[in-house]
Design a protein around this motif. Structure first.
Motif, short mmCIF file in Angstrom:
data_model
loop_
_atom_site.label_atom_id
_atom_site.label_comp_id
_atom_site.label_asym_id
_atom_site.label_seq_id
_atom_site.Cartn_x
_atom_site.Cartn_y
_atom_site.Cartn_z
N ARG A 78 29.76 -0.67 -41.88
CA ARG A 78 31.02 0.13 -41.16
C ARG A 78 30.38 1.61 -41.23
O ARG A 78 30.00 2.00 -42.33
CB ARG A 78 32.19 -0.26 -41.71
CG ARG A 78 32.76 -1.60 -41.53
CD ARG A 78 34.18 -1.56 -41.76
NE ARG A 78 34.73 -1.31 -43.04
CZ ARG A 78 34.65 -2.21 -44.09
NH1 ARG A 78 34.58 -3.41 -44.03
NH2 ARG A 78 35.21 -1.60 -45.21
N ALA A 79 30.62 2.01 -40.21
CA ALA A 79 30.25 3.47 -40.02
C ALA A 79 31.25 4.50 -39.12
O ALA A 79 31.69 3.75 -38.26
CB ALA A 79 28.85 3.75 -39.31
N HIS A 80 31.57 5.69 -39.62
CA HIS A 80 32.68 6.16 -38.84
C HIS A 80 31.87 7.47 -38.20
O HIS A 80 30.89 8.19 -38.60
CB HIS A 80 33.80 6.95 -39.74
CG HIS A 80 34.67 5.87 -40.51
ND1 HIS A 80 35.70 6.50 -41.01
CD2 HIS A 80 34.90 4.61 -40.27
CE1 HIS A 80 36.53 5.24 -41.35
NE2 HIS A 80 35.89 4.32 -40.76
N TYR A 81 32.31 7.41 -36.92
CA TYR A 81 31.67 8.60 -36.07
C TYR A 81 32.55 9.94 -36.27
O TYR A 81 33.90 9.89 -36.31
CB TYR A 81 31.76 8.21 -34.62
CG TYR A 81 31.05 9.27 -33.78
CD1 TYR A 81 29.91 9.60 -33.57
CD2 TYR A 81 31.92 10.34 -32.91
CE1 TYR A 81 29.48 10.59 -32.90
CE2 TYR A 81 31.30 11.16 -32.29
CZ TYR A 81 30.01 11.60 -32.02
OH TYR A 81 29.71 12.53 -31.52
N TYR A 82 31.68 11.06 -36.40
CA TYR A 82 32.52 12.19 -36.54
C TYR A 82 31.98 13.34 -35.55
O TYR A 82 30.76 13.33 -35.19
CB TYR A 82 32.54 12.77 -37.99
CG TYR A 82 31.16 13.34 -38.31
CD1 TYR A 82 29.93 12.81 -38.70
CD2 TYR A 82 30.98 14.84 -38.10
CE1 TYR A 82 28.76 13.38 -39.17
CE2 TYR A 82 29.82 15.44 -38.63
CZ TYR A 82 28.72 14.73 -38.74
OH TYR A 82 27.31 15.49 -38.89
N PHE A 83 32.78 14.42 -35.29
CA PHE A 83 32.22 15.44 -34.55
C PHE A 83 32.66 16.85 -35.26
O PHE A 83 33.96 17.02 -35.46
CB PHE A 83 32.71 15.44 -33.16
CG PHE A 83 32.18 16.34 -32.23
CD1 PHE A 83 31.21 15.93 -31.29
CD2 PHE A 83 31.97 17.78 -32.18
CE1 PHE A 83 30.54 16.92 -30.13
CE2 PHE A 83 31.49 18.67 -31.29
CZ PHE A 83 30.78 18.07 -30.56
N PHE A 84 31.79 17.46 -35.54
CA PHE A 84 32.19 18.65 -36.58
C PHE A 84 31.96 20.10 -36.02
O PHE A 84 30.79 20.34 -35.44
CB PHE A 84 31.34 18.51 -37.94
CG PHE A 84 31.78 19.74 -38.84
CD1 PHE A 84 33.26 20.23 -39.14
CD2 PHE A 84 30.60 20.43 -39.50
CE1 PHE A 84 33.37 21.07 -39.97
CE2 PHE A 84 31.06 21.34 -40.29
CZ PHE A 84 32.36 21.99 -40.33
N VAL A 85 32.85 20.89 -35.80
CA VAL A 85 32.88 22.18 -35.19
C VAL A 85 33.14 23.33 -35.99
O VAL A 85 34.17 23.29 -36.78
CB VAL A 85 34.13 22.14 -33.79
CG1 VAL A 85 33.93 23.52 -33.04
CG2 VAL A 85 33.80 20.86 -33.23
N GLU A 86 32.18 24.03 -36.23
CA GLU A 86 32.32 25.24 -37.28
C GLU A 86 33.07 26.33 -36.58
O GLU A 86 33.47 26.31 -35.55
CB GLU A 86 30.82 25.67 -37.83
CG GLU A 86 30.23 24.82 -38.67
CD GLU A 86 29.29 25.36 -39.57
OE1 GLU A 86 28.70 26.52 -38.92
OE2 GLU A 86 28.66 24.99 -40.52
N ALA A 87 33.79 26.84 -37.69
CA ALA A 87 34.68 28.15 -36.99
C ALA A 87 33.78 29.11 -36.09
O ALA A 87 32.95 29.32 -36.34
CB ALA A 87 35.35 28.84 -38.07
N GLU A 88 34.76 29.61 -35.18
CA GLU A 88 34.20 30.46 -34.15
C GLU A 88 33.31 31.78 -35.06
O GLU A 88 32.19 32.37 -34.53
CB GLU A 88 35.14 31.06 -33.05
CG GLU A 88 34.90 30.23 -31.82
CD GLU A 88 35.88 30.85 -30.85
OE1 GLU A 88 36.40 30.30 -29.90
OE2 GLU A 88 36.17 32.29 -31.06
#
Lengths: 493, 493
Positions: A78-88
């Protein structure tokens, strides 16, 4: 399960799906897939591999983005997909927030990322992206996670997992996700860390928070997660309160008749556990939604509903399609200019584009079905659901954590009435009495603070997805939450 | 009087006025004035004199407009000002509707004419007019009357009249207005005739309707007024129902705290007559409005409030000015494009222009105070107010008249909850059960029809002045009322 507003929506959804869907998506076959390549690398390298160059059609930005998979259960795959956005700006000084959408089985990419607080919105037709001027990464480093496995791009190599998901395993997997993510991004260890999300994540988040809190006690101060608290929006909290709040909201917002309301008050014996609803209660719920409140968007009762012809794949739209003619809608002028009630249609195109998936490091294992906003399979087969998370609230408040509950006042699905009933039932002393807070010159909503760092913030005119139609107000609330400060009680320029 | 939502608004208004007003307008002096010249003419001539050539800044139109005074009490010298707009097309085939605003003491020119269903809206700055694409005269010949004397341009030569106005005399004067107007416009005798209006006119209209109905019985079929029924919007109906509905609405729309609501439920002993409220209840009402629901527009709780610097003369704005800073507001995108929450400011400029008054045949007697939207003097000195008009509803329904009650669901002042309580208390059998009606592809609101030709229509997202923010939906409802037809139960193109 069947006693919750969410469960009722599920039930109606299933009924209506059987009526209007022609694709046999409930019977998706699962193929074994291989672990993605990056997991073989060391942590620094893995991070580099996850770094996103650019999304197709994206305007230029200065902040870094990462996306990929984190294994949460090696044995099952089982694997969770993530999308990470650093602060501007100054990301190293900003807190870290993990965002969860609800469902169960609904994608944080579909909703949190693409409709609410992500850095971009998808332009009509799914060709390109535009900037979200009120994105969450103005004030924090924000990670969107698709949870549990079976949601969005997240997957399991053990296909039976998808027929046995529930709160308990989701919390365990989410905790594995958090700890493994910190291994891949060790520079974030020690950073002030918050959870945020909405709807059914109102259960996920306290359940995960408790695991973090409990496990932190066993860890050294260096290895501990610097967990500060959570913010949940229109959250499922407590079956008894949520359900009574649901039918009261319907009546007092003139969505249902006097007769149906009084019959529901008699027939719907909502209890404090997850006992099933009576057949009569379910029939009344079905009657009111099909005959009485009509083809509105129940998640935002004053906004125009999506009635586009192409909206065939959204769980949220199925229900309404059954009640409405399918043709282009003259969008009512109820909401901010530029709002597209059919915005999910754009996600469905964009996130299924092979070039987009490649750029996002998503679907690397070749999932044999299209990406969708909410998983029918998960939602229908959900195994265990907490009847209440109020005891967790109490425990975390006693531990000094910061808990914010926000509520868009125009959502009928997990409405403000039920949320108030739930919080009132904690019987906490009031520290800051109920007042109107301001967004510039206008009332943004109301706030009340209970003893122990529990805050309720109502957002005026917002629906279930608070940032969707009240993005600037939401960002103001999010920033106040991260700072732990009160919202302004007077107008300002 | 003090038990009504309207009365409470009055009371708060007076309190806040004393705090924020610097003009001594409560002590206006009345001078004797002479009857206007046209009254000396015969009826055809009078009609011609009342014909309006054009209003300053008006776009060209093809329909006829008339305005002037009708004496309602010769001895006292009381005269009601009216503005009559014939239907845009085939006026001779269209019904005749007299429109009343409420208050008591609020002008149908300020609200009905200039903000709601009149042929024109006033452009910002009060320089010119633009067409209202959803004006009432698309479907009817519409007359706006300023009633009673003391409201807007309507006057009395007996200054003590202004300190002794009330429901009883207003109904009598309105009846005199109706009969005398038909003398001046005999070509309209026999035309299907309706009354319409909103708010406190929820009392005026049934009271006048009853006089018309009773007097018709004494008249020959030729001299009878062809009275068909009335349509009232967010109407005051019944003190007991309206008041409970008011506080329930506040709570269930998250405008007030749990604590204030439960205290109000105990302290406010609303009764079936017009007994005064307890001091504690009044204090709670004052507390919630100043400390809890904040500087919103209580007449349209999701719309932006007017916070312009120039809004010093509107009764509706006084209250909010006390709670807000005065500076230009960034209008929230809650409402249809082009809506100006400070629209009354434009009226105040326009209707006080001497050239406009001359063109309108208004203020011919030189009233020694400016024209305003609502008369402080009338509202403060109001003498008699019906505790309920439900017995009149019952009588007129039995007589076969058509009664429509419409309710904008976002008005907190005379909210949909109280209106439903009032109609439910009639215990009438239901003929058409509650359903959602459509405006094109979107739900416009809900409708239910009771036996005896009583219809309740809820307008989704509309405030107290239903046509203000939902003009097209309102026009659809108005047309259905005039035709006596159901609103569509399905989407349409």
């Amino acid at each position: 399960m069947m006693r919750r507003p969410v469960a009722v929506a599920v039930w109606l959804f299933v009924v209506v799906m059987c009526l209007f869907l022609d694709s046999p998506s409930l019977a998706v076959r699962w193929t074994d897939t291989t672990e993605r390549k990056t997991l073989e690398y060391g942590c620094g390298e893995e991070q580099d591999v996850d770094r996103i160059v650019a999304l197709p059609g994206q305007p230029p930005v200065d902040f870094a983005m990462y996306a990929g998979y984190i294994t949460v259960d090696e044995k099952a795959g089982r694997a969770h997909y993530y999308f990470f956005v650093e602060a501007e700006e100054n990301s190293e000084e900003k807190p870290l927030v993990f965002w969860f959408n609800g469902g169960p089985g609904c994608s944080s990419i579909a909703y949190g990322f693409a409709e609410e607080l992500g850095p971009f919105f998808i332009n009509s037709g799914g060709e390109s992206l535009r900037l979200n001027r009120d994105s969450g990464n103005k004030v924090a480093n924000v990670l969107f996670v698709e949870s549990p496995a079976g949601t969005g791009f997240s997957y399991s190599n053990t296909s039976s997992d998808l027929l046995a998901a529930g709160d308990f395993r989701t919390a365990k997997d989410n905790y594995a996700f958090v700890t493994n993510w910190f291994k891949r991004f060790p520079q974030y260890r020690g950073r002030p860390f918050f959870l945020a999300g909405e709807s059914y994540a109102g259960l996920y988040i306290p359940e995960l928070a408790k695991l973090i809190y409990d496990n932190n006690k066993k860890l050294t101060s260096q290895s501990r997660i610097n967990f500060m608290g959570f913010m949940v929006g229109n959250p499922v909290i407590d079956a008894y309160s949520d359900n009574w709040g649901y039918i009261d909201f319907l009546y007092y917002h003139a969505l249902i008749s006097d007769e149906t309301y009084s019959q529901m008050k008699k027939a719907c014996k909502f209890t404090h556990d997850n006992a099933p609803l009576s057949r009569e209660c379910i029939q009344l719920m079905f009657y009111q939604s099909t005959n009485e409140y009509g083809g509105i968007d129940p998640y935002s009762i004053y906004a125009p509903a999506c009635v586009s012809e192409s909206s065939t794949n959204s769980s949220r739209n199925h229900f309404h399609r059954g009640l409405q003619q399918t043709s282009k809608n003259p969008v009512l002028g109820l909401v901010r200019q530029g709002y597209d009630p059919c915005t999910y249609d754009n996600s469905l195109i964009y996130f299924n584009r092979p070039d987009v998936q490649k750029a996002m490091h998503a679907n690397t294992t070749g999932i044999p079905y299209p990406w969708v906003g909410c998983s029918d399979q998960l939602i229908v087969n959900w195994k265990d659901s907490a009847a209440t998370v109020l005891p967790i609230y109490r425990e975390l408040l006693n531990a000094g954590l910061r808990l914010w509950v926000i509520s868009g006042d125009s959502d009928s699905v997990v409405p403000v009435t039920g949320t108030r009933y739930a919080l009132a039932s904690l019987n906490l002393p009031i520290v800051v009495p109920w007042y109107s807070w301001y967004h510039h010159q206008q009332v943004g909503g109301r706030e009340v603070v209970y003893k122990g760092n529990l805050t309720l913030v109502v957002v005026r005119g917002a629906g279930h997805e608070v940032p969707l139609l009240r993005s600037a107000q939401w960002l103001q609330v999010f920033e106040s939450f991260l700072k732990g400060s009160l919202l302004p009680s007077n107008p300002y320029n």
